[in-house]
Motif scaffolding. Sequence first.
Motif, PDB file in Angstrom:
ATOM      1  N   ALA A 150       0.032 -71.912  -7.263  1.00 41.13           N
ATOM      2  CA  ALA A 150       0.476 -72.981  -6.366  1.00 41.13           C
ATOM      3  C   ALA A 150       0.298 -72.670  -4.880  1.00 41.13           C
ATOM      4  N   TYR A 151       0.106 -71.393  -4.549  1.00 40.27           N
ATOM      5  CA  TYR A 151       0.161 -71.024  -3.129  1.00 40.27           C
ATOM      6  C   TYR A 151      -1.226 -70.760  -2.545  1.00 40.27           C
ATOM      7  N   ALA A 152      -1.276 -70.746  -1.205  1.00 41.02           N
ATOM      8  CA  ALA A 152      -2.537 -70.635  -0.457  1.00 41.02           C
ATOM      9  C   ALA A 152      -3.403 -69.472  -0.957  1.00 41.02           C
TER      10      ALA A 152
ATOM     11  N   ARG B  63       3.914 -69.316 -11.469  1.00 39.36           N
ATOM     12  CA  ARG B  63       4.881 -70.295 -10.978  1.00 39.36           C
ATOM     13  C   ARG B  63       6.129 -69.612 -10.396  1.00 39.36           C
ATOM     14  N   LEU B  64       6.671 -70.207  -9.349  1.00 38.51           N
ATOM     15  CA  LEU B  64       7.956 -69.802  -8.790  1.00 38.51           C
ATOM     16  C   LEU B  64       9.008 -70.102  -9.861  1.00 38.51           C
ATOM     17  N   ILE B  65       9.519 -69.076 -10.515  1.00 38.91           N
ATOM     18  CA  ILE B  65      10.291 -69.308 -11.735  1.00 38.91           C
ATOM     19  C   ILE B  65      11.629 -70.003 -11.470  1.00 38.91           C
TER      20      ILE B  65
ATOM     21  N   PRO C 158       7.901 -60.426  -6.156  1.00 41.35           N
ATOM     22  CA  PRO C 158       8.873 -61.110  -5.283  1.00 41.35           C
ATOM     23  C   PRO C 158       8.238 -61.652  -3.999  1.00 41.35           C
ATOM     24  N   TRP C 159       8.895 -62.664  -3.440  1.00 46.61           N
ATOM     25  CA  TRP C 159       8.648 -63.119  -2.076  1.00 46.61           C
ATOM     26  C   TRP C 159       9.508 -62.267  -1.159  1.00 46.61           C
ATOM     27  N   PRO C 160       9.172 -62.175   0.118  1.00 48.45           N
ATOM     28  CA  PRO C 160      10.068 -61.481   1.060  1.00 48.45           C
ATOM     29  C   PRO C 160      11.419 -62.216   1.154  1.00 48.45           C
ATOM     30  N   PRO C 161      12.427 -61.563   1.750  1.00 42.97           N
ATOM     31  CA  PRO C 161      13.757 -62.176   1.866  1.00 42.97           C
ATOM     32  C   PRO C 161      13.713 -63.550   2.555  1.00 42.97           C
ATOM     33  N   GLN C 162      14.611 -64.414   2.123  1.00 43.17           N
ATOM     34  CA  GLN C 162      14.621 -65.809   2.564  1.00 43.17           C
ATOM     35  C   GLN C 162      15.483 -66.041   3.806  1.00 43.17           C
ATOM     36  N   GLY C 163      14.918 -66.810   4.748  1.00 47.94           N
ATOM     37  CA  GLY C 163      15.640 -67.165   5.976  1.00 47.94           C
ATOM     38  C   GLY C 163      15.562 -68.662   6.242  1.00 47.94           C
TER      39      GLY C 163
ATOM     40  N   PHE D 108      16.108 -81.609   4.715  1.00 48.00           N
ATOM     41  CA  PHE D 108      15.893 -80.215   4.310  1.00 48.00           C
ATOM     42  C   PHE D 108      14.958 -80.108   3.114  1.00 48.00           C
ATOM     43  N   ARG D 109      13.900 -79.354   3.276  1.00 51.41           N
ATOM     44  CA  ARG D 109      12.958 -79.146   2.172  1.00 51.41           C
ATOM     45  C   ARG D 109      13.541 -78.124   1.184  1.00 51.41           C
ATOM     46  N   ALA D 110      13.693 -78.547  -0.079  1.00 53.36           N
ATOM     47  CA  ALA D 110      14.192 -77.654  -1.126  1.00 53.36           C
ATOM     48  C   ALA D 110      13.040 -77.288  -2.048  1.00 53.36           C
ATOM     49  N   TYR D 111      13.080 -76.091  -2.640  1.00 53.54           N
ATOM     50  CA  TYR D 111      12.053 -75.718  -3.613  1.00 53.54           C
ATOM     51  C   TYR D 111      12.621 -75.370  -4.986  1.00 53.54           C
ATOM     52  N   ASN D 112      13.938 -75.415  -5.128  1.00 53.68           N
ATOM     53  CA  ASN D 112      14.562 -75.165  -6.438  1.00 53.68           C
ATOM     54  C   ASN D 112      15.993 -75.689  -6.409  1.00 53.68           C
TER      55      ASN D 112
ATOM     56  N   GLU E 172       6.625 -79.053  -2.508  1.00 55.43           N
ATOM     57  CA  GLU E 172       5.867 -77.828  -2.784  1.00 55.43           C
ATOM     58  C   GLU E 172       5.345 -77.240  -1.468  1.00 55.43           C
ATOM     59  N   ALA E 173       5.178 -75.914  -1.440  1.00 53.59           N
ATOM     60  CA  ALA E 173       4.675 -75.258  -0.229  1.00 53.59           C
ATOM     61  C   ALA E 173       3.337 -75.856   0.213  1.00 53.59           C
ATOM     62  N   ALA E 174       2.498 -76.233  -0.762  1.00 56.81           N
ATOM     63  CA  ALA E 174       1.179 -76.782  -0.424  1.00 56.81           C
ATOM     64  C   ALA E 174       1.289 -78.072   0.390  1.00 56.81           C
TER      65      ALA E 174
ATOM     66  N   ILE F  73      14.472 -73.345   3.792  1.00 63.03           N
ATOM     67  CA  ILE F  73      14.711 -71.923   3.579  1.00 63.03           C
ATOM     68  C   ILE F  73      13.495 -71.359   2.867  1.00 63.03           C
ATOM     69  N   SER F  74      12.964 -70.269   3.381  1.00 66.77           N
ATOM     70  CA  SER F  74      11.848 -69.608   2.717  1.00 66.77           C
ATOM     71  C   SER F  74      11.661 -68.235   3.353  1.00 66.77           C
ATOM     72  N   SER F  75      10.580 -67.574   2.962  1.00 69.57           N
ATOM     73  CA  SER F  75      10.273 -66.266   3.551  1.00 69.57           C
ATOM     74  C   SER F  75       9.417 -66.450   4.797  1.00 69.57           C
ATOM     75  N   GLY F  76       9.254 -65.370   5.560  1.00 73.37           N
ATOM     76  CA  GLY F  76       8.299 -65.371   6.664  1.00 73.37           C
ATOM     77  C   GLY F  76       6.910 -65.703   6.160  1.00 73.37           C
ATOM     78  N   SER F  77       6.638 -65.331   4.924  1.00 71.40           N
ATOM     79  CA  SER F  77       5.313 -65.532   4.341  1.00 71.40           C
ATOM     80  C   SER F  77       4.901 -67.005   4.320  1.00 71.40           C
ATOM     81  N   THR F  78       5.771 -67.849   3.794  1.00 67.68           N
ATOM     82  CA  THR F  78       5.414 -69.271   3.676  1.00 67.68           C
ATOM     83  C   THR F  78       5.383 -69.953   5.044  1.00 67.68           C
ATOM     84  N   GLY F  79       6.292 -69.570   5.954  1.00 71.03           N
ATOM     85  CA  GLY F  79       6.246 -70.109   7.316  1.00 71.03           C
ATOM     86  C   GLY F  79       4.934 -69.749   8.007  1.00 71.03           C
TER      87      GLY F  79
ATOM     88  N   LEU G  85      15.561 -62.909  -2.824  1.00 73.76           N
ATOM     89  CA  LEU G  85      14.099 -62.753  -2.921  1.00 73.76           C
ATOM     90  C   LEU G  85      13.627 -63.394  -4.236  1.00 73.76           C
ATOM     91  N   PRO G  86      13.162 -64.623  -4.175  1.00 69.02           N
ATOM     92  CA  PRO G  86      12.720 -65.283  -5.408  1.00 69.02           C
ATOM     93  C   PRO G  86      11.380 -64.724  -5.883  1.00 69.02           C
ATOM     94  N   ARG G  87      11.016 -65.058  -7.121  1.00 68.46           N
ATOM     95  CA  ARG G  87       9.796 -64.474  -7.700  1.00 68.46           C
ATOM     96  C   ARG G  87       8.823 -65.495  -8.238  1.00 68.46           C
TER      97      ARG G  87
HETATM   98  N1  PCA Z   1       7.936 -69.110  -0.469  1.00 62.79           N
HETATM   99  C1  PCA Z   1       7.893 -70.084  -1.517  1.00 62.79           C
HETATM  100  C2  PCA Z   1       9.046 -69.765  -2.391  1.00 62.79           C
HETATM  101  C3  PCA Z   1       9.804 -68.704  -1.732  1.00 62.79           C
HETATM  102  C4  PCA Z   1       8.991 -68.322  -0.560  1.00 62.79           C
HETATM  103  O1  PCA Z   1       9.248 -67.393   0.196  1.00 62.79           O
HETATM  104  C5  PCA Z   1       8.056 -71.474  -1.007  1.00 62.79           C
HETATM  105  O2  PCA Z   1       8.600 -71.682   0.083  1.00 62.79           O
HETATM  106  O3  PCA Z   1       7.674 -72.395  -1.728  1.00 62.79           O
END
Ligand code: PCA
Length: 323
Positions: free
Chosen positions: A31-33, A86-88, A140-145, A163-167, A185-187, A202-208, A227-229
Motif C-alpha cells: 500500500a505504501y510509496a 498490509r498495516l495489520i 514496524p513503523w517508527p513511533p507515532q506523533g 482528522f485522518r484515521a488509519y485504524n 489510506e496513506a496513498a 497521527i503517523s510516523s515521521g516516515s509517512t509525513g 509503533l504499528p506494523r
Molecule cells: N504510517 C502508516 C501507518 C503508520 C505509519 O507510520 C500510515 O500513516 O498509513
Amino acid sequence: MKHLKVLLSATALTAVSASAALADKWDMPMAYAATNYHSENGAEFAKCVTEKSGGLEIVTHPGGSLFGGADIKRAVQTGQANIGERLISAHANENPLYGVDSIPFVATSFEDSEKLWKAAGDKIQAALAEENLVYVYAVPWPPQGIYAKKEINSAADLAGVKFRAYNTATARIAELASMVPVQIEAAELSQALATGVAEAFISSGSTGYDRKVWEQLTHFYDVQAWLPRNVVFVNKDAWDGLDAKAQGAIADCGAEAAARGLSKAKELTDFYVKGLAENGMTVAAPSDQLKSDLKAFGETMTKEWLESAGEAGQAIVDAYKAM
Ligand code: PCA
C-alpha cells in the motif's frame, strides 16, 4: 509414420507444459510509496524468494497500484493475489488482536514493540491462519506523533479538527478528542490534506516525509505513542501448493526481511523527523498537558482493548510485561 509424428508432438507439448507449471509468478500488492523502506524491503524479499525458490517469482506492486491498502487483506484471503503486505491494525475491527500494536503508550520504543510482537506472535499467526492466511514477516513503523496545521498544546486544541484515521485506534482517539475522523489510506493522504478533507493525523515521521505534508501542515509533535506494523502474508491454498524448497525460501527470506526492515526503521527514524524540520515544520515534544491528555486516552483505550480482546489479549499483555 503419421501416427508416430502425432505422438512425438504430443510428448513435446507435455514437456513444455510441465516446465511451465513449475515456474510460478506471484503478484504482491503493497500500500505504501515505492521509495518507502517497507516497500524497498518487500522488493528485496521478493528478489530473495525469486533467487532461492527454484521457480517462484514474486513481483511487488507498491503504492496501492494493484490493490488499495484497504483491499489487500481480502484480496490475499480470496486468492486474487497470493501474497501481500498490509498495516495489520487496520483490521482490528475484524479481530481486536490485530490492534495489539496500536494501543497508545503500551509499547513506545522499538525495543518494547519487538517484545510486544513476540508476546503476540502465536496468537496473531493463529488469527491469520483462521482467515486462510500464512504469516511471513512484519516490520514496524517508527513511533507515532501528531501532525497539525496549528499549535496543539492540549487535546482541547484538537476539538473539531478533521482528522485522518488509519485504524480503529486512531478513529477512537479522534472520538475521544472530539475531532471529526475520516478514514484515508496513506496513498491518498496528500490529496486529502490539499483539499481540506483532513487537517491533522497521527503517523510516523516516515509517512509525513513520504507524503511531503509540509506543503499543507506546520507542526509535528513527537508523541511516540505506539509503533504499528505492516505484516506480509500468503494465501494458505497457494502456500500449500508450493514445494518444500519454495516454502523454505519464503520463510528464510521473510526472516531476513523482518530483521532488515527493523534495522531500517530504527536507522531512518531520526532522518525522517529531521526531514520534516528541514522542510519548515515545527517539530516539538508534546507539552505536559497534551501528554497527560493523551495518556488518559491511552488508559481508556487499553481498558477497552483488554475488554474486547478477552483472555487472549490479557495473555499477550501479561507475557509482554513479564519480558
Ligand atoms: N504510517 C502508516 C501507518 C503508520 C505509519 O507510520 C500510515 O500513516 O498509513
